[in-house]
Scaffold this motif. Structure first.
Motif: not given
Length: 294
Positions: A161-166, A190-201
């Protein structure tokens, strides 16, 4: 909350000295004059660690420790006694004790041992929790949102979800900290900057840490998704949608404002087009589409 230390000793002098030392060091001290009293206290307020005198009337420290380990296997027990024979030391460890200090007691030494064993117990509990959740998308953070541990599945999801981010963990930490501080843990983050969109419960709190679950955001699908993926009409898709939500023909007729007879005719066409012969098979196909992630 301060760590709770239960002191079990039939000597009022020892209890008084340890009570003062523990409270001064920032611990919450509970005291018991014998083993049975200690067990009763622990049932009402579970301690984080126990200081146990070995020689006491009625129920000695060794037997009391065995009973504690049956009821509270994760709580460390430190023996305090004037017995110094190796046989007695072995007896203490066999009963389930983790350490042994001899009387007269040095309060500074006892405090250091308490701190050491509390840290060990905390790490052990976190490790057990991690093992219990092996194969699941769970991780643990402190109240500041800093990562304590995570299962391999979580690391894999974050990398996707965070490709290219160290350092994706550093990026989501402020967001996590704010979410935890706000206290509304019923609503997923909801982690809006993630791709695909992730969420934490939120799962639960454990030993001052927060156990969380990471997952891909579930896309809310509708009857339109069924129509686009299956060879059925818009009205048939609506009937199938409610069928997959375990609705009866009568309930579907009320929702869609049509007669139960019309619902049945739509189902006949759906079964034919999907090449199935019952409601369960049709619902299985529908649910597979409605719960797909892409």
């Amino acid at each position: 909350m301060n760590n709770i230390v239960l002191v079990v000793d039939d000597s009022p002098e020892s209890l008084g000295m340890l009570n003062v030392a523990l409270n001064t060091a920032g611990y919450t001290a509970l005291v018991a004059l014998n083993g049975l009293q200690a067990l009763n206290i622990a049932e009402k307020m579970e301690p984080d660690i126990i200081l146990m005198d070995a020689i006491m009337p009625e129920l000695d420290g060794f037997e009391t420790c065995k009973r504690f380990k049956q009821a509270f296997p994760h709580i460390p027990v430190i023996f305090m006694t004037g017995l110094t024979d190796s046989e007695d030391v072995v007896k203490g460890f066999e009963a389930g004790g983790v350490d042994y200090v001899t009387k007269p007691i040095s309060t500074d030494e006892v405090l250091i041992r308490i701190k050491t064993h509390l840290n060990t117990a905390r790490l052990t509990l976190s490790a057990h929790t991690a093992l219990d959740h092996a194969g699941k998308n769970v991780f643990c953070v402190n109240p500041q949102g800093e990562l304590s541990w995570a299962t391999p599945q979580v690391y894999e999801l974050m990398e996707q979800a965070y490709k290219g981010i160290s350092s994706p963990w550093s990026q989501i930490r402020p967001e996590l900290q704010l979410w935890l501080a706000q206290g509304d843990k019923q609503t997923a983050l909801n982690l809006t900057e993630s791709n695909p969109q992730l969420q934490i419960v939120y799962e639960r709190q454990q030993d001052g840490l927060h156990l969380l679950r990471l997952s891909k955001q579930r896309i809310k699908r509708s009857a339109l998704d069924l129509k686009e993926n299956l060879p059925i009409t818009k009205r048939e898709a609506e009937v199938l949608y409610w069928l997959s939500h375990a609705k009866s023909n009568w309930e579907i007729s009320q929702i869609l404002e049509m007669s139960p007879r019309t619902v049945n005719k739509h189902l006949e066409q759906i079964f034919k087009k999907l090449d199935v012969d019952n409601r369960t098979a049709a619902a299985t196909i529908s649910i597979r589409i409605l719960e797909s992630e892409s």
